[in-house]
Design a protein around this motif. Structure first.
Motif, PDB file in Angstrom:
ATOM      1  N   LEU A  28       0.853  -1.193   0.000  1.00 38.90           N
ATOM      2  CA  LEU A  28       0.000   0.000   0.000  1.00 38.90           C
ATOM      3  C   LEU A  28       0.885   1.237   0.000  1.00 38.90           C
ATOM      4  O   LEU A  28       2.007   1.203   0.502  1.00 38.90           O
ATOM      5  CB  LEU A  28      -0.894   0.000   1.242  1.00 38.90           C
ATOM      6  CG  LEU A  28      -1.903  -1.137   1.316  1.00 38.90           C
ATOM      7  CD1 LEU A  28      -2.705  -1.048   2.606  1.00 38.90           C
ATOM      8  CD2 LEU A  28      -2.834  -1.107   0.115  1.00 38.90           C
ATOM      9  N   TYR A  29       0.369   2.328  -0.571  1.00 42.68           N
ATOM     10  CA  TYR A  29       1.127   3.588  -0.561  1.00 42.68           C
ATOM     11  C   TYR A  29       1.041   4.159   0.846  1.00 42.68           C
ATOM     12  O   TYR A  29      -0.014   4.619   1.278  1.00 42.68           O
ATOM     13  CB  TYR A  29       0.573   4.551  -1.606  1.00 42.68           C
ATOM     14  CG  TYR A  29       0.413   3.911  -2.973  1.00 42.68           C
ATOM     15  CD1 TYR A  29       1.456   3.145  -3.516  1.00 42.68           C
ATOM     16  CD2 TYR A  29      -0.747   4.044  -3.710  1.00 42.68           C
ATOM     17  CE1 TYR A  29       1.323   2.551  -4.762  1.00 42.68           C
ATOM     18  CE2 TYR A  29      -0.880   3.449  -4.962  1.00 42.68           C
ATOM     19  CZ  TYR A  29       0.151   2.702  -5.473  1.00 42.68           C
ATOM     20  OH  TYR A  29       0.017   2.106  -6.700  1.00 42.68           O
ATOM     21  N   ARG A  30       2.176   4.129   1.545  1.00 43.06           N
ATOM     22  CA  ARG A  30       2.143   4.424   2.983  1.00 43.06           C
ATOM     23  C   ARG A  30       1.829   5.876   3.318  1.00 43.06           C
ATOM     24  O   ARG A  30       1.451   6.192   4.440  1.00 43.06           O
ATOM     25  CB  ARG A  30       3.502   4.081   3.612  1.00 43.06           C
ATOM     26  CG  ARG A  30       3.721   2.603   3.784  1.00 43.06           C
ATOM     27  CD  ARG A  30       5.051   2.357   4.432  1.00 43.06           C
ATOM     28  NE  ARG A  30       6.122   2.964   3.647  1.00 43.06           N
ATOM     29  CZ  ARG A  30       7.328   3.217   4.118  1.00 43.06           C
ATOM     30  NH1 ARG A  30       7.603   2.948   5.370  1.00 43.06           N
ATOM     31  NH2 ARG A  30       8.246   3.748   3.350  1.00 43.06           N
ATOM     32  N   HIS A  31       2.066   6.787   2.350  1.00 48.95           N
ATOM     33  CA  HIS A  31       1.832   8.201   2.660  1.00 48.95           C
ATOM     34  C   HIS A  31       0.386   8.601   2.370  1.00 48.95           C
ATOM     35  O   HIS A  31       0.021   9.751   2.556  1.00 48.95           O
ATOM     36  CB  HIS A  31       2.795   9.076   1.869  1.00 48.95           C
ATOM     37  CG  HIS A  31       2.592   8.982   0.387  1.00 48.95           C
ATOM     38  ND1 HIS A  31       2.734   7.793  -0.288  1.00 48.95           N
ATOM     39  CD2 HIS A  31       2.240   9.905  -0.528  1.00 48.95           C
ATOM     40  CE1 HIS A  31       2.489   8.008  -1.573  1.00 48.95           C
ATOM     41  NE2 HIS A  31       2.193   9.272  -1.751  1.00 48.95           N
ATOM     42  N   LEU A  32      -0.414   7.647   1.893  1.00 46.00           N
ATOM     43  CA  LEU A  32      -1.810   7.945   1.581  1.00 46.00           C
ATOM     44  C   LEU A  32      -2.724   7.135   2.483  1.00 46.00           C
ATOM     45  O   LEU A  32      -2.411   5.988   2.818  1.00 46.00           O
ATOM     46  CB  LEU A  32      -2.113   7.594   0.123  1.00 46.00           C
ATOM     47  CG  LEU A  32      -1.301   8.318  -0.942  1.00 46.00           C
ATOM     48  CD1 LEU A  32      -1.688   7.807  -2.323  1.00 46.00           C
ATOM     49  CD2 LEU A  32      -1.522   9.817  -0.851  1.00 46.00           C
TER      50      LEU A  32
ATOM     51  N   PHE B 210      -4.370   5.271   7.956  1.00 47.05           N
ATOM     52  CA  PHE B 210      -3.193   5.080   7.116  1.00 47.05           C
ATOM     53  C   PHE B 210      -2.750   3.624   7.191  1.00 47.05           C
ATOM     54  O   PHE B 210      -3.042   2.941   8.173  1.00 47.05           O
ATOM     55  CB  PHE B 210      -2.076   6.018   7.555  1.00 47.05           C
ATOM     56  CG  PHE B 210      -2.300   7.427   7.102  1.00 47.05           C
ATOM     57  CD1 PHE B 210      -1.856   7.858   5.859  1.00 47.05           C
ATOM     58  CD2 PHE B 210      -3.003   8.327   7.902  1.00 47.05           C
ATOM     59  CE1 PHE B 210      -2.092   9.143   5.422  1.00 47.05           C
ATOM     60  CE2 PHE B 210      -3.243   9.622   7.466  1.00 47.05           C
ATOM     61  CZ  PHE B 210      -2.785  10.025   6.221  1.00 47.05           C
TER      62      PHE B 210
END
Ligand SMILES: Nc1ncnc2c1ncn2[C@@H]1O[C@H](COP(=O)(O)OP(=O)(O)OP(=O)(O)O)[C@@H](O)[C@H]1O
Ligand SMILES: [Mg+2]
Lengths: 223, 244
Positions: B90-94, B135
């Motif tokens: 998963l895109y961790r900053h989103l 998150f």
């Protein structure tokens, strides 16, 4: 106290010049912090390129400007280039020299953050159908910038402190004015102490801003 | 015509031949499971299917079109093929919602509102609606895998590829993911799952494809393979109850 009154008098008299110098310091710091960050991002982007010529050029660039003392670079441009017919103002030399130097450092910070990224995420983005540019803009850059906030804000502090070096190429910034103040009444300790306190106060402001930035962009489980 | 047809697919990394003439069909609505020992090329096979790797020779047809040709629009192809990874990715900053909407907005050109509606629908389908603004770092492994699946499904792919979707999960969470895959199978989602988790294979499919030494060695039910297959190595592989 010894010479206090004379110092105060000179301080008040020279205050407009000192404030103008402070403005010059802040202008230089703000401009090179922004231009150094933008160029640093561009350099970092180029370093990810599969084009070996480009990435080799960029490695050379970073090594060159990180290895070269800033003062040498500034002297080379300000005193050396005129011998080749290139004459630049102190302001231009300061902006260009600092930007080249700061960008090299910033791109190195971004690269080291990049090496710590979870590359499975970049792969997932590729598998989803994103282009390399989209991946850079949407995943890589937001992540490395977040991870680099401490290093990048330290660099801004460094920019502020290093800006005092620019007075050696006739850029009359804050420290140059502090020196003139010291020279008029020989109150070296007071003048330089004043300079030190001003730099400390400015650094504290940057640190506060950096803390705020870190909090603002903090993400659970991401550091 | 099958949705995906793999013909004589060969993939070499330098001197090493990882895939050595794979033939495989995936039809609409299939839940195909590919098993095989570690390092036999399962991930490589999946990566060839969406051109994360370029094959050395042979062909892959997707909806009848040969996608191994050099002039294929790889990015368009990938948008039709969902991919779920072992490590979730998963895109961790989103947050969860943005993980799902990113592709809808940037790849499918949906408006933000439209993308949000679609994403919330997919998250609800996978029971992750209540985590929409969390998150990835705040989720358990099983929850992450469900978000990853929602992200893939939101793109309305023709097929979803799974690379060891449960090997980073504990047995309870693995079971959840397996049940989810069964539900999607009933909803006619086409899936191809590679794994060496026999438990998972049993839970999601009656038949499995066995891959070894770069070729498809057998395709049959797990019971058949474990009891009656002539090759002792295959009987041994499927005889073990748990191998994760
Ligand atoms: N990019 C690469 N470059 C070189 N060799 C690779 C590359 N990717 C995979 N390989 C090799 O190909 C072989 C098959 O790898 P692959 O990851 O497809 O196996 P796998 O069946 O998925 O294994 P596992 O069950 O451990 O995930 C391995 O020997 C691996 O070392
Ligand atoms: Mg694998």
């Amino acid at each position: 106290m010894n010479g206090w009154l004379a110092f105060q008098g000179d301080l008040i008299e020279q205050m407009p010049l000192i404030l103008a110098g402070l403005m010059q310091t802040l202008t230089l710091t703000v401009i090179v912090s922004i231009s150094g960050l933008l160029l640093g991002i561009a350099v970092f982007y180029g370093s990810l390129s599969h084009n070996t010529l480009l990435s080799r050029f960029i490695r050379g660039y970073t090594a060159f400007f990180i290895g070269m003392p800033l003062i040498v670079l500034l002297f080379l441009m300000y005193y050396g280039l005129p011998q080749w017919g290139v004459k630049l103002s102190p302001f231009s030399v300061a902006i260009i020299g600092f930007t080249l130097n700061v960008a090299a450092y910033n791109s190195a910070y971004l690269t080291s953050a990049y090496n710590g990224l979870d590359h499975a995420e970049l792969e997932a983005a590729r598998a989803q159908g994103f282009s390399s540019q989209q991946i850079f803009k949407l995943i890589t850059l937001p992540q490395v910038l977040r991870l680099s906030v401490p290093a990048l804000t330290n660099q801004v502090i460094g920019n502020l402190k290093d800006s005092s070096v620019a007075f050696l190429i006739q850029y009359t910034e804050f420290f140059a004015r502090a020196q003139e103040l010291a020279a008029t009444n020989f109150q070296f300790f007071k003048a330089y102490m004043l300079a030190a306190l001003v730099y400390l106060a400015l650094v504290s402001l940057i640190v506060l801003a950096a803390r705020w930035l870190e909090r603002r962009y903090a993400i659970v489980g991401f550091n | 015509m099958a949705l995906i047809e793999v013909r004589k697919l060969v993939k070499k990394f330098g001197e090493q031949t990882v895939l050595n003439g794979i033939n495989l069909d995936v039809s609409e609505g299939d839940m195909k499971v590919v098993m095989g020992p570690s390092g036999c090329g399962k991930s490589t096979l999946l990566r060839c299917l969406n051109r994360l790797e370029d094959s050395t020779s042979g062909s892959i047809y997707f909806r009848g079109e040969e996608i191994t040709r050099p002039d294929v629009d790889v990015r368009a192809l990938r948008q039709h093929i969902g991919f779920v990874f072992q490590q979730f990715a998963l895109y961790r900053h989103l947050n969860v919602l943005d993980n799902v909407t990113l592709g809808l907005i940037k790849l499918k050109g949906m408006s933000r509102a439209e993308a949000k509606r679609k994403a919330l629908f997919e998250l609800a389908r996978l029971d992750m609606l209540s985590s929409a603004d969390k998150f990835p770092g705040q989720l358990s492994g099983g929850q992450k895998q469900r978000v990853a699946l929602a992200r893939a499904l939101a793109m309305d792919p023709a097929v979803v590829l799974f690379d060891e979707p449960t090997s980073a999960l504990d047995p309870v969470m693995s079971r959840e993911v397996a049940e989810l895959m069964n539900r999607l199978h009933q909803e006619k989602v086409t899936m191809l799952c590679v794994t060496h988790d026999l438990q998972l294979a049993r839970q999601i499919s009656d038949k499995v494809v066995f891959l070894d030494k770069g070729v498809v060695c057998a395709e049959d039910s797990i019971d058949q393979l474990s009891r009656h297959h002539p090759d002792q190595k295959i009987r041994a592989f499927f005889g073990q109850e748990s191998n994760s």
